[in-house]
Write an enzyme that holds these catalytic residues in place. Structure first.
Site, mmCIF file in Angstrom:
data_model
loop_
_atom_site.group_PDB
_atom_site.id
_atom_site.type_symbol
_atom_site.label_atom_id
_atom_site.label_comp_id
_atom_site.label_asym_id
_atom_site.label_seq_id
_atom_site.Cartn_x
_atom_site.Cartn_y
_atom_site.Cartn_z
ATOM 1 N N GLU A 1 -32.821 72.985 21.187
ATOM 2 C CA GLU A 1 -31.576 72.257 21.485
ATOM 3 C C GLU A 1 -30.533 73.251 21.983
ATOM 4 O OE1 GLU A 1 -28.532 69.044 19.455
ATOM 5 O OE2 GLU A 1 -30.000 70.004 18.212
ATOM 6 N N GLY B 1 -28.278 76.830 13.041
ATOM 7 C CA GLY B 1 -27.915 75.876 12.009
ATOM 8 C C GLY B 1 -27.998 74.510 12.683
ATOM 9 N N HIS C 1 -27.583 66.993 6.470
ATOM 10 C CA HIS C 1 -27.188 66.941 7.884
ATOM 11 C C HIS C 1 -28.433 66.775 8.764
ATOM 12 C CE1 HIS C 1 -24.607 68.197 11.367
ATOM 13 N NE2 HIS C 1 -25.789 68.524 11.867
ATOM 14 N N GLU C 2 -29.406 67.635 8.519
ATOM 15 C CA GLU C 2 -30.556 67.639 9.404
ATOM 16 C C GLU C 2 -31.417 66.400 9.243
ATOM 17 O OE1 GLU C 2 -30.429 69.337 11.851
ATOM 18 O OE2 GLU C 2 -28.757 70.507 11.098
ATOM 19 N N HIS D 1 -30.234 63.446 11.227
ATOM 20 C CA HIS D 1 -30.609 63.438 12.648
ATOM 21 C C HIS D 1 -31.927 62.715 12.900
ATOM 22 C CE1 HIS D 1 -27.453 65.621 14.495
ATOM 23 N NE2 HIS D 1 -27.701 66.771 13.921
ATOM 24 N N GLU E 1 -23.587 64.987 16.346
ATOM 25 C CA GLU E 1 -23.192 66.052 15.422
ATOM 26 C C GLU E 1 -22.089 65.598 14.477
ATOM 27 O OE1 GLU E 1 -24.959 68.348 14.806
ATOM 28 O OE2 GLU E 1 -26.251 68.251 16.548
#
EC number: 3.4.11.-
Length: 898
Positions: A161, A297, A331-332, A335, A354
């Site tokens: 990414e 990150g 957070h991940e 996604h 994000e």
């Protein structure tokens, strides 16, 4: 375009045309073209064979493609890859070899030319190619690790990414061009090979008995930037989540134990999201992998993490590391739904991915660990940080239209993450949780396995809530900045009449632009009757508003922005502010509101709208404050002030003030945990002792030295939560022996977390020759490349001498540093940490001149922001230094005799 009938909506306020004062001159963009749509992929069959000794890889691509318009060329993305042969075979027909490969390196594209026209229909594109396992932490790259026996080896890992899949294989590397992937890896048989999907076959490689070919299941339809693979040596721990997904955490060999905390978080998180979105997790398994050097990150399906973001050692990890791990995992995993299942149509909408994940990670941690009081921390970590940046003239709107993907690095900043998360939190509050979830579900179901733009989400939320979501949100995402709301109250019998005025908040003082930017602001108001509940909620959609609060007695205070959720700052009339001070002292105002009040005042002082002395007086009202996050924010602001005053000859006076503010809470807490204390008490103790120690509080310094001695001699090991404050204190007031001991501890540390902990505080040392020693250490082999930045940053933030030395060091070693970090966000962070603390116009000019002759395109905006900050610091110092000095002197003066 959004499919909304414009007549049914209140017309939104006009978006301002940027006034010259607010828009930085951006460089001319060269024209950028997306890939032609003549040919598109349906499935990529990809086999890669990395060489972990020579750092190269061989690749074979067999892609099922569709020719939509007859053409004699195929244009794909490709970077740092050499194509050996390429051919196309229409279904059921002869294969045609490409006769030319034309590389457009600038655009990271390659054009394959064919001798005859490829007709409409499906076929197979075959490409054989070679590439390099680079050390730039992007694409397919090598990552150094040490085996338990001390050998240095390399793993091969990916970071795609936003646009680096093209460094691993030729592809249509745009988020809207989705396909399925069949991946196989040819690897040494003693290594672990992982990819997004589960392994379906593992067989010996015919040409070499030491290799095996590992084949992975076909992926769902997805974007290229989400593809991931890893080849290395790992142990793992595994669990099944309640909804049956197999979760594994891969760790360096021998450290499996340390993966358990992340495993627990992930296993709790997946069912939470499934339930929240009402959409199941799209894959059979998920792997979290701790990788030694990880730049961003930002991770993907097979999530690769930096070691410190995943590994927790029950004995040696501090509370804040646990919390960081929980947030990163939250957070991940978010996604997987928001980003992977539904992907943005183009990088312009990246902020939504994000910002959304940055908001929901807190929701998730709050669900898993209610004792963390994480939402209050959100305000000090994300909300106030975003407001600080967004008050600058060199800010930018959340939504930046991106042409060339190289501009993506530039928008990946605190605005896209933190302001994005903050406005989503405000939106969630404005809509209410139930409708918000319904709207999210509608959006995910409608666009799953497809691509969407920001407007599509607004439309789903609008449909469910019946509120003018798009009109409100456009004022927050399409224009930069946010409002300052000035409020005054007038008592009319038993009612209070409030007058509200909104104006753009600027870090440089009252807004004087010609145009009047306007926001649609959801405003909530509470009173001392019930500080936790809104007495009134209203959408402010014009510059001025008059409201009547019924039944509000003269002795009742009034507070705006309940919960510090609205993305605006508030300036109260002097008498309204006066009435709020006792509510800070007696804690009747909730923690997040106490924090917001103090933070607003501090930023108003910084902008010269009120005097800094007013804020210092309010800070003294926090004597009874028990809340960690409130202290943490107060402490950051005092640190900013302290840095500013390091440019004066009364720097010692602010140290006295810091000691006075922090010693009562320091005495209440003491050094040792008490029974029944939790996560936040541990964080608070570390914060307070570090503050007192750094400021030279005698008793704290002596105790820190005593405990450090016991720690080094192995008599009594310091608990993880006390290490940073103790290390910081003894270094700040230490000599070369202290520094040598710390460097020795660094060398001996087995855990990356401990190494990082030491690296961050080394800069506290104050003698010039030792400062040089630390800076040299930062670039040595002892420090991993991505951690060099925090060592240099620590020096710059450690002292006035450190700041000068660090800036000189960065200039002297610019080539090496720039080559290391090039496009990534680390170069921006390095610049910010090094120069943000300066406070005279001459330095601003020097910084500007240096980067004009040493350009760093991805950090261009950071440089502009830093120069602006230096000028703002200089103005603040000029304006307020004398008043602050007078205030400190009069605090110490004995009371006059009557």
């Amino acid at each position: 375009p959004p499919h909304i009938n414009p007549e049914t909506l209140p017309s939104p306020p006009p978006l301002p045309s940027p006034s010259p004062r607010c828009s930085p001159a951006m460089p001319e963009k060269r024209p950028f073209e997306r890939l032609p749509a003549d040919v598109s992929p349906l499935n990529y069959g990809l086999c890669l064979k990395p060489d972990l000794i020579d750092f190269t890889f061989e690749g074979k691509l067999e892609a099922a493609v569709q020719v939509k318009n007859a053409t004699n060329q195929i244009v794909m993305n490709c970077a740092d890859i050499d194509i050996i042969t390429a051919s196309y075979a229409p279904e059921g027909d002869e294969e045609v070899h490409a006769t030319g490969f034309n590389y457009q390196n600038e655009d990271e594209k390659v054009t394959l030319s064919f001798p005859s026209t490829l007709q409409k229909g499906t076929g197979t594109l075959k490409i054989d190619f070679v590439g390099e396992l680079n050390d730039k932490m992007k694409g397919f790259y090598r990552s150094k690790y040490t085996t338990p026996t001390g050998d240095t080896r390399y793993a091969a890992v990916t970071q795609f990414e936003a646009t680096d899949a093209r460094r691993a294989f030729p592809c249509w590397d745009e988020p809207a061009i989705k396909a399925t992937f069949d991946i196989s890896l040819v690897v040494p048989k003693d290594r672990v090979a992982l990819s997004n999907m589960n392994v379906v076959d593992r067989k010996p490689y015919p040409d070499d008995e030491n290799l095996v070919e590992v084949k992975f299941a076909r992926t769902p339809i997805m974007s290229t930037y989400l593809v991931a693979f890893v080849v290395g040596e790992y142990d793992f721990v595994e669990a099944r989540s309640l909804d049956g997904v197999l979760v594994r955490v891969y760790t360096p060999v021998g450290k499996a134990e340390q993966g358990k905390f992340a495993l627990e978080v992930a296993a709790k998180t997946l069912p939470f999201y499934k339930d929240y979105f009402n959409v199941p997790y799209p894959l059979p398994k998920i792997d979290l992998i701790a990788i030694a050097d990880f730049a961003a990150g930002k991770f993907s399906f097979s999530l690769n993490y930096r070691e410190t973001a995943l590994l927790i050692d029950p004995k040696n990890s501090c509370s804040s590391s646990r919390q960081w791990v929980a947030l990163v995992v939250g957070h991940e995993l978010a996604h997987q739904w928001f980003g992977n299942l539904v992907t943005m149509e183009w990088w312009t909408h990246l902020w939504l991915n994000e910002g959304f994940a940055s908001w929901i990670e807190y929701l998730c941690v709050d669900h898993c660990f209610p004792e963390y009081d994480i939402w209050t921390q959100f305000v000090s970590a994300d909300y106030t940080r975003a407001q600080e940046l967004d008050a600058l003239d060199n800010s930018h709107p959340i939504e930046v239209s991106v042409g060339h993907p190289s501009e993506v690095d530039e928008i990946f900043d605190a605005i896209s993450y933190s302001k994005g998360a903050s406005v989503i939190r405000m939106l969630h509050d404005y809509i209410g949780d139930e409708d918000f979830r319904k709207g999210m579900n509608l959006y995910l179901k409608k666009f799953q396995q497809k691509n969407a733009a920001t407007e599509d989400l607004w439309e789903s939320l609008e449909e469910v809530s019946g509120k003018p979501i798009a009109a409100v949100m456009n004022t927050w995402t399409k224009q930069m900045g946010f409002p300052l709301i000035y409020v005054e109250a007038e008592q009319q019998e038993d009612d209070k009449v409030l007058k509200l005025v909104q104006k753009k908040f600027c870090a440089s003082g009252p807004y004087t632009g010609e145009d009047l930017p306007m926001w649609m602001v959801p405003i909530s108001i509470c009173t001392s009757d019930d500080p936790t509940c809104a007495k009134m909620q209203i959408l402010m959609d014009k510059p001025e508003l008059t409201l009547v609060l019924k039944d509000t007695k003269p002795d009742q205070w009034v507070k705006l922005n309940l919960g510090t959720v609205g993305f605006y700052r508030t300036q109260y009339s002097p008498d309204m502010l006066e009435s709020l001070i006792p509510a800070i002292k007696d804690l009747s105002l909730p923690p997040v509101d106490r924090l917001g009040l103090q933070n607003d005042l501090f930023s108003l002082a910084r902008a010269g709208i009120i005097s800094t002395v007013e804020v210092l007086k309010v800070m003294e009202a926090f004597v009874n404050e028990p809340n960690y996050t409130v202290w943490s924010d107060l402490s950051c602001n005092l640190e900013i002030l302290s840095t500013l005053l390091s440019h004066t000859d009364f720097y010692e006076e602010i140290q006295v003030f810091v000691k006075d503010v922090f010693s009562p809470i320091g005495e209440r807490l003491g050094w040792d945990p008490k029974p029944g204390e939790g996560h936040l008490d541990a964080l608070l103790r570390g914060l307070v002792l570090g503050k007192l120690g750094k400021a030279g509080h005698k008793a704290t310094l002596e105790e820190a030295r005593r405990r450090f001695k016991d720690h080094v001699e192995g008599k009594h090991v310091l608990s993880a939560d006390l290490r940073s404050p103790v290390y910081l204190t003894i270094l700040k007031h230490g000599d070369s022996t202290t520094l040598d001991t710390m460097l020795k501890l660094h060398k001996q540390a087995d855990m990356q977390e401990e190494k990082n902990r030491i690296e961050r505080v080394l800069g506290a040392i104050s003698q010039p020759e030792l400062i040089q020693k630390v800076l040299t250490f930062a670039l040595s082999e002892e420090v991993r490349p991505q951690d060099t930045v925090s060592v240099i940053g620590g020096v710059a933030g450690g002292s006035k001498q450190g700041r000068k030395a660090a800036w000189k060091f960065v200039r002297d070693n610019w080539e090496e540093l720039y080559n290391r970090y090039q496009g990534g966000f680390l170069i921006s962070r390095l610049i910010k940490l090094t120069v943000d603390g300066f406070a005279n116009d001459k330095m601003a000019a020097e910084v500007k001149a240096f980067f004009e002759s040493h350009p760093a395109p991805s950090a261009e905006r950071t440089v502009q922001q830093c120069c602006e900050n230096i000028l703002l610091n200089a103005a603040w110092l000029k304006r307020d230094a004398d008043n602050i000095h007078q205030y400190f002197l009069q605090r110490k003066a004995p009371p006059a005799m009557v």
